[in-house]
Write an enzyme that holds these catalytic residues in place. Structure first.
Site, PDB file in Angstrom:
ATOM      1  CD  GLU A 219      -1.561  -2.289   1.984  1.00  0.00           C
ATOM      2  OE1 GLU A 219      -0.345  -2.614   1.994  1.00  0.00           O
ATOM      3  OE2 GLU A 219      -2.446  -2.967   2.534  1.00  0.00           O
ATOM      4  NE  ARG A 271       1.567  -5.424  17.526  1.00  0.00           N
ATOM      5  CZ  ARG A 271       2.206  -6.289  16.736  1.00  0.00           C
ATOM      6  NH1 ARG A 271       2.430  -5.965  15.463  1.00  0.00           N
ATOM      7  NH2 ARG A 271       2.643  -7.440  17.186  1.00  0.00           N
ATOM      8  CD  GLU A 356      -0.282  -5.678  13.301  1.00  0.00           C
ATOM      9  OE1 GLU A 356       0.658  -4.929  13.641  1.00  0.00           O
ATOM     10  OE2 GLU A 356      -0.819  -5.587  12.189  1.00  0.00           O
ATOM     11  CG  HIS A 387     -26.839  10.315  21.047  1.00  0.00           C
ATOM     12  ND1 HIS A 387     -28.085  10.586  21.564  1.00  0.00           N
ATOM     13  CD2 HIS A 387     -25.947  10.993  21.823  1.00  0.00           C
ATOM     14  CE1 HIS A 387     -27.961  11.416  22.585  1.00  0.00           C
ATOM     15  NE2 HIS A 387     -26.664  11.677  22.768  1.00  0.00           N
TER      16      HIS A 387
HETATM   17  O1  F6P Z   1      -0.121  -5.089   8.713  1.00  0.00           O
HETATM   18  C1  F6P Z   1       1.102  -5.599   9.112  1.00  0.00           C
HETATM   19  C2  F6P Z   1       2.114  -4.556   9.319  1.00  0.00           C
HETATM   20  O2  F6P Z   1       3.314  -5.206   9.232  1.00  0.00           O
HETATM   21  C3  F6P Z   1       1.976  -3.809  10.649  1.00  0.00           C
HETATM   22  O3  F6P Z   1       2.476  -4.552  11.713  1.00  0.00           O
HETATM   23  C4  F6P Z   1       2.750  -2.581  10.360  1.00  0.00           C
HETATM   24  O4  F6P Z   1       2.532  -1.589  11.318  1.00  0.00           O
HETATM   25  C5  F6P Z   1       2.215  -2.254   8.991  1.00  0.00           C
HETATM   26  O5  F6P Z   1       2.085  -3.511   8.360  1.00  0.00           O
HETATM   27  C6  F6P Z   1       3.063  -1.345   8.161  1.00  0.00           C
HETATM   28  O6  F6P Z   1       4.341  -1.874   7.963  1.00  0.00           O
HETATM   29  P1  F6P Z   1       5.520  -0.979   7.447  1.00  0.00           P
HETATM   30  O7  F6P Z   1       5.749   0.104   8.416  1.00  0.00           O
HETATM   31  O8  F6P Z   1       6.689  -1.899   7.311  1.00  0.00           O
HETATM   32  O9  F6P Z   1       5.111  -0.408   6.103  1.00  0.00           O
END
Ligand code: F6P
Length: 526
Positions: A219, A271, A356, A387
């Site tokens: 992403e 996290r 997580e 609400h």
């Molecule tokens: O969703 C899994 C994960 O590895 C999370 O633990 C982490 O915070 C997130 O993806 C983003 O990962 P990165 O900082 O390596 O892009």
């Protein structure tokens, strides 16, 4: 790094205290009622409330009495909770499936004059020096950005821990932000999000922060590439000035073309990373001094967690109540109700932190667990939740412990609002507990519904730091009692792998080898 075999510590269900708790629950525990408990014990509020750094906690509206709490503390001792905690603070390889130490706490450990020193701190001096070198550089950079009037928009591109912490904190501390600079947080691979932000930006006024621990997350890399393309298409050329990377994988960021980089280390879980370079958007928003106050607040909670006896150790006490609810009462979720609009992203942040970390079905040895682990966390700010779903909390068939978070002082100047807000949070906790008799059924409230009340004097960097560190340590305690590894996240991998397989199929329409449902849906989408 110190070597400690955490699997040597007994899992909660293998202790004598667990058996005693089971007997307690099957005896009077299941039917415990808060109303007589308060009537019969004038000291209940004092016994179950406590001060911790920047946070006052009232646990008295939870379904425990003193005998249960002392059994729970015994359970913690039999699980070696203190030794497990000390192992983390000594830099031991607590995250054994990834062979990593767990040292987010070191990110807020002072350069000098710390009021407490973990035993292993002497062996962590090189790491501590790196922490402060990076922190100083990052905060100096944040101040340069803040002084740069041309940069009006900062776009953080990251997901999970590289989004939720900085976003939650930047919103919580929006009152401390300098006016005139907008912070944007883009996480979703859904192009609507980035496109919607870019539509209002000019390249010469924008700074992109590419936040990714691994610098591989699909992403984030997709959004980063699109941001880079947009920047070039707008005529932007000075990538060094308009892009910075926050990552443990500095080489990958350089390969991507970003030369302004701030690193961190594999011993910081995603996290748990808002205290590291991942916190740069927070520092740009609130400034270096306030960021240091955030770290100091968290450190104060670290000291509390590391040194307070379990009976008065707030992260441990919260985790023990959590365990009592999850493993004995069988409650499946916890609702987070922050009564402060600026804390609106706290529930989402806590979802990743706890679910997580502790959404695991095997112990450290990989053995299936015979008991439940992470509850579902969910919530919205009060009074909005009242609400929407509070109907279910008051009269539904499930009991959902609620965690209220309130702030004594308001920072706005509108008369009347804050008293109403505080009256509502008190009233909700009271109503859940007291209930209301009504023979008609529809208007009957069973009551005896538990809640915890966390109170900050004011919402500022120090109190936010302490509140978040409190939650981190509570999650650590739950994982330690359950005998699981709270610091890996293998559960998110399978979906990533399958998405990689499906992406090209959307272009080709190839459904070979897919299950019937996925194939049917792909045919409609391709
Ligand atoms: O969703 C899994 C994960 O590895 C999370 O633990 C982490 O915070 C997130 O993806 C983003 O990962 P990165 O900082 O390596 O892009």
């Amino acid at each position: 790094m110190a070597a400690v075999d955490l699997s040597a510590f007994p899992r909660c269900d293998q202790t004598a205290a667990w058996a005693a708790l089971k007997a307690q629950f099957d005896g009077s525990g299941r039917a415990f009622d808060l109303r007589p408990a308060f009537r019969e014990d004038a000291g209940r509020f004092d016994a179950f409330s406590q001060e911790a750094p920047h946070v006052f906690a009232d646990l008295s509206k939870n379904l425990i009495d003193r005998a249960t709490e002392s059994l729970l503390v015994r359970l913690a001792r039999e699980c070696g909770l203190e030794a497990q905690r000390d192992a983390m603070f000594d830099g031991a390889t607590v995250n054994m499936t990834e062979q990593r130490a767990v040292m987010h706490w070191l990110l807020r450990y002072p350069k000098a004059g710390a009021p407490w020193a973990p035993q292993g701190i002497a062996g962590l001096q090189a790491e501590l020096a790196q922490v402060h070198e990076t922190l100083d550089a990052m905060l100096a950079y944040a101040e340069r950005v803040r002084a740069d009037a041309q940069i009006t928009d900062v776009v953080n591109i990251g997901i999970g821990g590289s989004d939720l912490g900085p976003q939650m904190a930047a919103i919580a501390l929006e009152r401390f932000a300098a006016p005139g600079r907008r912070m944007h947080f883009v996480s979703n691979v859904d192009g609507h999000e980035l496109d919607g932000v870019l539509a209002h930006l000019k390249a010469e006024n924008t700074l992109f922060l590419i936040a990714s621990k691994t610098f591989t997350t699909i992403e984030t890399m997709t959004n980063a590439r699109s941001a880079r393309d947009w920047f070039a298409a707008q005529g932007g050329t000075d990538v060094a000035r308009h892009f910075a990377a926050l990552t443990t994988h500095v080489a990958a960021a350089r390969e991507f073309g970003i030369t302004t980089t701030f690193g961190f280390w594999d011993w910081v879980g995603g996290r748990y990373s808002m205290w590291s370079a991942i916190g740069l958007p927070i520092a740009i928003a609130i400034g270096a001094e306030n960021f240091r106050a955030l770290l100091a607040g968290a450190h104060a909670m670290d000291v509390h967690f590391a040194t307070a006896p379990l009976e008065k150790n707030l992260p441990a006490r919260l985790a023990l109540v959590d365990l009592w609810y999850r493993n004995f009462h069988g409650f499946t979720s916890r609702s987070i109700a922050p009564y402060h609009a600026s804390l609106r992203r706290v529930p989402a942040y806590l979802q990743q932190l706890e679910m997580e970390s502790n959404g695991k079905r095997v112990d450290r040895q990989g053995q299936a667990l015979p008991f439940a682990t992470s509850p579902v966390l969910w919530g919205e700010p009060g009074t909005n939740g009242q609400h929407a779903y509070f109907q279910m909390l008051h009269q539904g068939t499930d009991v959902v412990p609620v965690e209220f978070i309130a702030v004594r002082e308001a920072a706005h100047r509108l008369p009347g609002h804050h008293a109403q807000l505080l009256a509502n949070v008190l009233a909700q906790a009271q109503a859940l507990m007291q209930g209301k008799e009504d023979a008609g059924g529809h208007r009957h409230f069973t009551g005896n519904r538990p809640s915890t009340f966390l109170l900050l004097d004011r919402l500022d960097p120090a109190s936010l730091g302490a509140l978040i560190a409190l939650q981190e340590h509570r999650v650590f305690c739950s994982g330690a009692l359950w005998g699981i590894n709270s610091f890996d996240q293998w559960g998110v991998e399978l979906g990533k792998v399958l998405a990689k397989d499906i992406t090209p199929r959307l272009a080709t329409g190839d459904i070979a080898g897919l299950d019937g449902s996925t194939a049917g849906l792909l045919r409609r989408l391709a």
